[in-house]
Design a protein around this motif. Structure first.
Motif, PDB file in Angstrom:
ATOM      1  N   MET A 223       0.939  -0.960   0.083  1.00  0.00           N
ATOM      2  CA  MET A 223      -0.054   0.055  -0.177  1.00  0.00           C
ATOM      3  C   MET A 223       0.818   1.261  -0.027  1.00  0.00           C
ATOM      4  N   GLU A 224       1.786   1.235   0.977  1.00  0.00           N
ATOM      5  CA  GLU A 224       2.828   2.498   0.928  1.00  0.00           C
ATOM      6  C   GLU A 224       3.511   2.732  -0.351  1.00  0.00           C
ATOM      7  N   ALA A 225       3.921   1.668  -1.007  1.00  0.00           N
ATOM      8  CA  ALA A 225       4.642   1.924  -2.424  1.00  0.00           C
ATOM      9  C   ALA A 225       3.780   2.366  -3.359  1.00  0.00           C
ATOM     10  N   LYS A 226       2.474   1.794  -3.281  1.00  0.00           N
ATOM     11  CA  LYS A 226       1.607   2.245  -4.418  1.00  0.00           C
ATOM     12  C   LYS A 226       1.046   3.763  -4.165  1.00  0.00           C
ATOM     13  N   ILE A 227       0.876   4.233  -2.667  1.00  0.00           N
ATOM     14  CA  ILE A 227       0.611   5.422  -2.587  1.00  0.00           C
ATOM     15  C   ILE A 227       1.923   6.379  -3.081  1.00  0.00           C
ATOM     16  N   SER A 228       2.987   5.760  -2.696  1.00  0.00           N
ATOM     17  CA  SER A 228       4.080   6.875  -2.956  1.00  0.00           C
ATOM     18  C   SER A 228       4.055   7.131  -4.666  1.00  0.00           C
ATOM     19  N   GLU A 229       3.745   5.920  -5.400  1.00  0.00           N
ATOM     20  CA  GLU A 229       3.623   6.085  -6.961  1.00  0.00           C
ATOM     21  C   GLU A 229       2.281   7.304  -7.327  1.00  0.00           C
ATOM     22  N   ILE A 230       1.276   7.017  -6.464  1.00  0.00           N
ATOM     23  CA  ILE A 230       0.128   7.870  -6.967  1.00  0.00           C
ATOM     24  C   ILE A 230       0.489   9.514  -6.543  1.00  0.00           C
ATOM     25  N   LEU A 231       1.276   9.607  -5.326  1.00  0.00           N
ATOM     26  CA  LEU A 231       1.530  10.815  -5.120  1.00  0.00           C
ATOM     27  C   LEU A 231       2.475  11.687  -5.748  1.00  0.00           C
ATOM     28  N   LYS A 232       3.363  10.899  -6.308  1.00  0.00           N
ATOM     29  CA  LYS A 232       4.782  11.424  -6.691  1.00  0.00           C
ATOM     30  C   LYS A 232       4.261  12.202  -7.829  1.00  0.00           C
ATOM     31  N   PRO A 233       4.646  13.727  -7.951  1.00  0.00           N
ATOM     32  CA  PRO A 233       4.510  14.362  -9.173  1.00  0.00           C
ATOM     33  C   PRO A 233       4.890  14.136 -10.235  1.00  0.00           C
ATOM     34  N   ILE A 234       4.455  14.229 -11.448  1.00  0.00           N
ATOM     35  CA  ILE A 234       5.095  14.147 -12.852  1.00  0.00           C
ATOM     36  C   ILE A 234       6.061  15.038 -12.914  1.00  0.00           C
ATOM     37  N   GLY A 235       7.292  14.427 -13.466  1.00  0.00           N
ATOM     38  CA  GLY A 235       8.649  15.181 -13.356  1.00  0.00           C
ATOM     39  C   GLY A 235       9.331  15.609 -12.184  1.00  0.00           C
ATOM     40  N   GLN A 236       8.890  14.706 -11.023  1.00  0.00           N
ATOM     41  CA  GLN A 236       9.663  14.881  -9.788  1.00  0.00           C
ATOM     42  C   GLN A 236      10.992  14.197 -10.048  1.00  0.00           C
ATOM     43  N   LYS A 237      12.185  14.912  -9.757  1.00  0.00           N
ATOM     44  CA  LYS A 237      13.244  14.498  -9.894  1.00  0.00           C
ATOM     45  C   LYS A 237      13.894  13.209  -8.662  1.00  0.00           C
ATOM     46  N   SER A 238      13.336  13.730  -7.465  1.00  0.00           N
ATOM     47  CA  SER A 238      13.785  13.086  -6.274  1.00  0.00           C
ATOM     48  C   SER A 238      12.902  11.888  -6.225  1.00  0.00           C
ATOM     49  N   GLU A 239      13.758  10.822  -5.591  1.00  0.00           N
ATOM     50  CA  GLU A 239      12.918   9.652  -5.072  1.00  0.00           C
ATOM     51  C   GLU A 239      11.976   9.923  -4.162  1.00  0.00           C
ATOM     52  N   VAL A 240      10.562   9.417  -4.089  1.00  0.00           N
ATOM     53  CA  VAL A 240       9.698   9.685  -2.950  1.00  0.00           C
ATOM     54  C   VAL A 240       9.257   8.440  -2.295  1.00  0.00           C
ATOM     55  N   GLU A 241       9.289   8.429  -0.953  1.00  0.00           N
ATOM     56  CA  GLU A 241       8.685   7.509  -0.329  1.00  0.00           C
ATOM     57  C   GLU A 241       7.701   7.703   0.700  1.00  0.00           C
ATOM     58  N   ILE A 242       6.641   7.083   0.896  1.00  0.00           N
ATOM     59  CA  ILE A 242       5.661   7.421   1.873  1.00  0.00           C
ATOM     60  C   ILE A 242       5.510   6.486   2.982  1.00  0.00           C
ATOM     61  N   ILE A 243       5.640   6.794   4.319  1.00  0.00           N
ATOM     62  CA  ILE A 243       5.699   5.946   5.290  1.00  0.00           C
ATOM     63  C   ILE A 243       4.470   6.088   6.311  1.00  0.00           C
ATOM     64  N   PHE A 244       3.758   5.151   6.743  1.00  0.00           N
ATOM     65  CA  PHE A 244       2.718   5.144   7.624  1.00  0.00           C
ATOM     66  C   PHE A 244       2.912   4.582   8.920  1.00  0.00           C
ATOM     67  N   GLN A 245       2.526   4.961  10.072  1.00  0.00           N
ATOM     68  CA  GLN A 245       2.383   4.381  11.292  1.00  0.00           C
ATOM     69  C   GLN A 245       1.421   3.384  11.123  1.00  0.00           C
ATOM     70  N   SER A 246       1.649   2.280  12.112  1.00  0.00           N
ATOM     71  CA  SER A 246       1.048   1.158  11.883  1.00  0.00           C
ATOM     72  C   SER A 246       0.012   1.187  13.183  1.00  0.00           C
ATOM     73  N   VAL A 247      -1.149   0.570  12.999  1.00  0.00           N
ATOM     74  CA  VAL A 247      -2.458   0.605  13.808  1.00  0.00           C
ATOM     75  C   VAL A 247      -1.687   0.168  15.137  1.00  0.00           C
ATOM     76  N   GLU A 248      -0.932  -1.028  15.432  1.00  0.00           N
ATOM     77  CA  GLU A 248      -0.268  -1.484  16.568  1.00  0.00           C
ATOM     78  C   GLU A 248       0.331  -0.492  17.477  1.00  0.00           C
ATOM     79  N   LYS A 249       1.309   0.279  16.567  1.00  0.00           N
ATOM     80  CA  LYS A 249       2.174   1.274  16.944  1.00  0.00           C
ATOM     81  C   LYS A 249       1.195   2.636  17.701  1.00  0.00           C
ATOM     82  N   LEU A 250       0.147   2.662  16.997  1.00  0.00           N
ATOM     83  CA  LEU A 250      -0.761   3.789  17.277  1.00  0.00           C
ATOM     84  C   LEU A 250      -1.455   3.364  18.658  1.00  0.00           C
TER      85      LEU A 250
END
Length: 633
Positions: A564-591
């Motif tokens: 899910m995180e990998a796909k969200i990172s792919e969806i949110l990365k703007p077209i033409g973005q040069k930097s690599e983008v990674e989105i990380i979420f808290q886990s429910v257990e840690k919450l």
């Protein structure tokens, strides 16, 4: 929260327990109650900026004199508007006859908002018009003092259709199809019933009508009224009410979804949505303020102290965890610690994301509401860095001395303020492209804060709902710094399901997590799950809410959090973005580890605390599948 999200509401109820002259003599002002209400409302303005309202009831007023005052505003600064308007009448008196301002009893008899009982409300509208009629408190009027009802609340009910139908069965003709009106009329009906019953009893005993009015005021059973009115409510709520003769109440839902705190001494009784505002307004200790238990009500008889009564059986306590993550002010002792812990518990994930290269990583936060979680994140990173250095030194067999330890163990976490929101920038252009261009400049960046091409940039956000601001603004701006990699960390888990208890998260298709889950189903050749879910949801539309199952869970079931995180990172990365983008979420257990006393997590897990939640989420999916942009509740 970088995405704009309307949420919650705030309440403040205050009863002055002494004669008004007491407060003038002790505090030197005839407006002690008004001043405290201003503080209680202003210190909760974060809970509602669509509107505000204030009501006041005077005790023991002679017939022919006004004893209920109410003022509401939906202007840009509603609290200021309300209190400025009230102040105008006092200002006129100060010019013409200032001595009367020193006479609280004269003021009570002649001017509004000078009574003993106050109810204030801050509104964030989850749906509907932002008109003055939508602002609380609501008023149900009658010539009998004991039949007047002033109501305000922080609530959303999932079964308005069911409750509306019951009002029709009672013979009523509600003026509007909304939970606020429905609740007002439901409580009002049983208030009338209680009045009728007592009137008949006292009439049979030979009392005159005037005597009966006084007797009803003393004997009115507020507990019974609330129980009969609320036994079929489904939702999250804290409802506060004033009765015309001077009784008051605050009722909390059986699962404790919405927050409620109270304090009492020999001078005042006060109830608010958030604990710190009571501490600030009355300078009292944290431990002296109590939380109203789920399913209970605070009942304040006109003559008497605060009583807590069990109204409905308590369910499993599911206090809203979003209060802890974002909505409530971080000045609360417990919330401050929990937000820091949320950031701290992400340290392992972050270090792995940057390949443990802390020397070439810069850490920051966006927006300002994520600042407390940021402090916790830095603490967690520093602790991990020290632990890793100790382990490395012990394995190396090196001669350990003070200079070496200081050099090797000192944390090297680099902190920078890389983005600052320009609050004055307004996106006034109507075209999509023009608007997007302006949105991309809402944040300013601190140039030269990182080494281009060498440093990773890690920013923490308190939660990611739609991801629109990230994609259209924040990531584009951060990319100008030319980091090697941008890591966006959410201190909250992925928001996968709509809320139906007061937060403006109603449409499944808006959530970036839902978009990712659908894309993953397509990638895996499991698109048929969407059609099957739609059919199952349709089959349950007519079922009672108690028999409905959350069918949307199966859309997320095939995917891991990493996918899910990998796909969200792919969806949110703007077209033409040069930097690599990674989105990380808290886990429910840690919450839950960080916020052990606030187990409400339905927007993350789909585990709704009331049956109506399952009905809402299924309706939300039907709307999505059919291309219907309507809300699910």
């Amino acid at each position: 929260m970088s995405d704009a999200l309307k949420h919650e509401c705030g309440i403040a109820l205050l009863k002055l327990k002494k004669p008004l002259q007491f407060y003038y003599e002790k505090y030197g002002t005839s407006f002690y109650g008004l001043n405290k209400m201003y503080l209680l409302m202003e210190k909760q303005h974060n809970r509602g900026q669509d509107g505000a309202g204030l009501a006041n009831i005077k005790f023991d007023i002679k017939p022919g004199h006004r004893y209920i005052s109410r003022k509401r505003s939906n202007l840009a600064q509603p609290i200021k508007d309300i209190f400025s308007s009230i102040q105008e009448e006092f200002a006129e008196l100060e010019r013409t006859d200032p001595d009367k301002l020193k006479n609280p009893n004269w003021l009570k008899e002649h001017l509004p908002f000078t009574g003993e009982l106050f109810l204030g409300h801050l509104r964030y509208g989850t749906f509907g018009r932002n008109s003055i009629e939508s602002c609380h408190p609501f008023l149900r009027q009658n010539n009998w003092m004991t039949r007047n009802l002033v109501l305000a609340g922080n609530f959303n009910l999932t079964n308005v259709d069911e409750l509306f139908g019951k009002l029709l069965e009672l013979g009523q003709h509600p003026k509007e199809y909304a939970d606020t009106v429905t609740v007002l009329e439901k409580i009002g009906h049983f208030l009338d019933t209680e009045n009728d019953k007592l009137f008949a009893q006292f009439k049979e005993k030979g009392h005159s009508n005037q005597e009966i009015s006084r007797l009803i005021a003393n004997e009115l059973d507020v507990k019974r009224i609330l129980h009969k009115a609320s036994e079929d409510f489904d939702g999250g709520y804290v409802m506060a009410g004033l009765l015309g003769h001077g009784d008051a109440f605050v009722l909390r839902d059986p699962n404790g979804i919405r927050p409620c705190h109270y304090y009492e001494d020999d001078e005042i009784a006060v109830v608010t949505s958030e604990r710190p505002v009571i501490q600030t307004a009355f300078n009292v200790k944290y431990e002296d303020i109590k939380e109203l238990e789920p399913g209970c009500a605070i009942i304040l008889k006109k003559k008497g102290d605060l009583q807590v009564e069990r109204i409905n059986p308590a369910g499993e306590k599911k206090s809203c965890s979003f209060e802890r993550i974002y909505f409530s002010r971080g000045s609360d002792k417990e919330i401050y610690g929990e937000r820091k812990k949320l950031g701290e518990l992400l340290a392992d994930r972050i270090l792995k994301s940057v390949d443990f290269d802390v020397d070439h990583s810069v850490f920051s936060f966006i927006p300002n509401t994520a600042e407390i979680a940021f402090y916790g994140m830095i603490k967690g990173l520093e602790n991990k860095v020290v632990a890793n250095n100790i382990e490395r030194l012990l394995k190396s067999g090196s001669d350990l001395n003070k200079d070496l330890l200081l050099k090797e163990l000192a944390p090297k976490v680099r902190i920078e303020k890389v983005a600052i929101k320009d609050a004055k920038l307004r996106t006034f252009i109507s075209s999509d492209e023009g608007r997007k261009d302006l949105v991309s400049h809402v944040y300013d960046i601190t140039y030269n804060s990182i080494q281009p091409g060498k440093d990773n940039l890690v920013v923490i956000d308190d939660s990611i709902v739609r991801g629109t601001t990230l994609k259209e603004s924040i990531l584009r701006i951060l990319d100008r710094l030319e980091p090697k990699k941008i890591v966006v960390v959410s201190s909250a888990p992925m928001i996968c399901y709509p809320d139906c208890y007061g937060i403006d998260m109603a449409r499944l298709g808006d959530f970036v997590a839902f978009q990712a889950a659908v894309e993953l189903l397509k990638d895996k050749g499991q698109h048929h799950i969407l059609e099957e879910t739609y059919k199952q949801c349709l089959e349950e539309v007519q079922l009672p809410k108690e028999k409905v199952v959350n069918r949307v869970k199966q859309i997320y079931a095939p995917h891991t959090q990493a996918e899910m995180e990998a796909k969200i990172s792919e969806i949110l990365k703007p077209i033409g973005q040069k930097s690599e983008v990674e989105i990380i979420f808290q886990s429910v257990e840690k919450l839950h580890e960080a916020c052990p006393n606030s187990k409400g997590d339905w927007y993350f897990t789909g585990d709704y605390p009331t049956p109506g939640g399952n009905k809402v989420v299924n309706r939300a999916f039907i709307n999505y599948f059919e291309g219907n942009n309507q809300r699910a509740y």
